[in-house]
Design a protein around this motif. Structure first.
Motif, PDB file in Angstrom:
ATOM      1  N   ARG A  61       0.878  -1.165   0.000  1.00 24.50           N
ATOM      2  CA  ARG A  61       0.000   0.000   0.000  1.00 24.50           C
ATOM      3  C   ARG A  61       0.912   1.210   0.000  1.00 24.50           C
ATOM      4  O   ARG A  61       1.908   1.248   0.722  1.00 24.50           O
ATOM      5  CB  ARG A  61      -0.896   0.014   1.237  1.00 24.50           C
ATOM      6  N   GLU A  91       1.531   5.402   0.288  1.00 26.87           N
ATOM      7  CA  GLU A  91       1.113   6.735   0.703  1.00 26.87           C
ATOM      8  C   GLU A  91       2.089   7.720   0.071  1.00 26.87           C
ATOM      9  O   GLU A  91       3.302   7.492   0.106  1.00 26.87           O
ATOM     10  CB  GLU A  91       1.185   6.890   2.221  1.00 26.87           C
ATOM     11  N   TYR A  92       1.560   8.813  -0.494  1.00 30.77           N
ATOM     12  CA  TYR A  92       2.435   9.791  -1.148  1.00 30.77           C
ATOM     13  C   TYR A  92       1.966  11.205  -0.813  1.00 30.77           C
ATOM     14  O   TYR A  92       0.780  11.515  -0.892  1.00 30.77           O
ATOM     15  CB  TYR A  92       2.415   9.574  -2.668  1.00 30.77           C
ATOM     16  N   ASN A  93       2.908  12.058  -0.441  1.00 28.18           N
ATOM     17  CA  ASN A  93       2.635  13.451  -0.130  1.00 28.18           C
ATOM     18  C   ASN A  93       3.186  14.308  -1.264  1.00 28.18           C
ATOM     19  O   ASN A  93       4.397  14.392  -1.449  1.00 28.18           O
ATOM     20  CB  ASN A  93       3.292  13.824   1.200  1.00 28.18           C
ATOM     21  N   GLY A  97       7.062   9.719   0.520  1.00 27.39           N
ATOM     22  CA  GLY A  97       5.994   8.809   0.897  1.00 27.39           C
ATOM     23  C   GLY A  97       6.496   7.561   1.585  1.00 27.39           C
ATOM     24  O   GLY A  97       7.677   7.454   1.929  1.00 27.39           O
ATOM     25  N   ASN A 102       7.053  -0.779   6.892  1.00 30.13           N
ATOM     26  CA  ASN A 102       6.954   0.179   5.802  1.00 30.13           C
ATOM     27  C   ASN A 102       8.334   0.763   5.502  1.00 30.13           C
ATOM     28  O   ASN A 102       9.206   0.785   6.368  1.00 30.13           O
ATOM     29  CB  ASN A 102       5.925   1.277   6.096  1.00 30.13           C
TER      30      ASN A 102
END
Length: 107
Positions: free
Chosen positions: A36, A38-40, A46, A60
């Motif tokens: 999975r 997550e990216y900012n 991320g 992670n």
């Protein structure tokens, strides 16, 4: 052996030892059952959460720049990857050996 041959051999040994010591460690490859992401967009960084990964030391792995993405042997854009990462079957993460940051994702 003559004296000049001994000093040449000694210098050669020093050069070889120095060049081997300067070689960086290889990157690390880990395979998970799924990921999975997550990216900012503001920080361009991320995390990739790994699932069912026996060889993983963390749950992670982060990245501070967009990693290189390979899908079925071809490079794809990070934007396409963000829409498709849940389809990744047994993805492999290529990590920097020192920082453990994600350099590449292959699936």
């Amino acid at each position: 052996m003559k004296r000049s041959h001994l000093s040449t051999a000694f210098i050669f040994c020093i050069l070889v030892a120095t060049s081997v010591a300067d070689v960086p460690a290889r990157d690390i490859a880990i395979e998970a059952n799924g990921i999975r992401v997550e990216y900012n967009t503001l920080s361009n960084s991320g995390k990739i959460h790994v699932y069912h990964c026996e060889q993983c030391k963390q749950s992670n792995y982060s990245f501070t720049k967009k990693p290189h993405i390979m899908r079925k042997g071809k490079t794809i854009s990070f934007d396409v990857f963000m829409q498709d990462f849940w389809n990744a079957k047994y993805p492999t993460l290529i990590l920097d050996s020192e920082s453990l940051t994600v350099l590449e994702v292959v699936y």
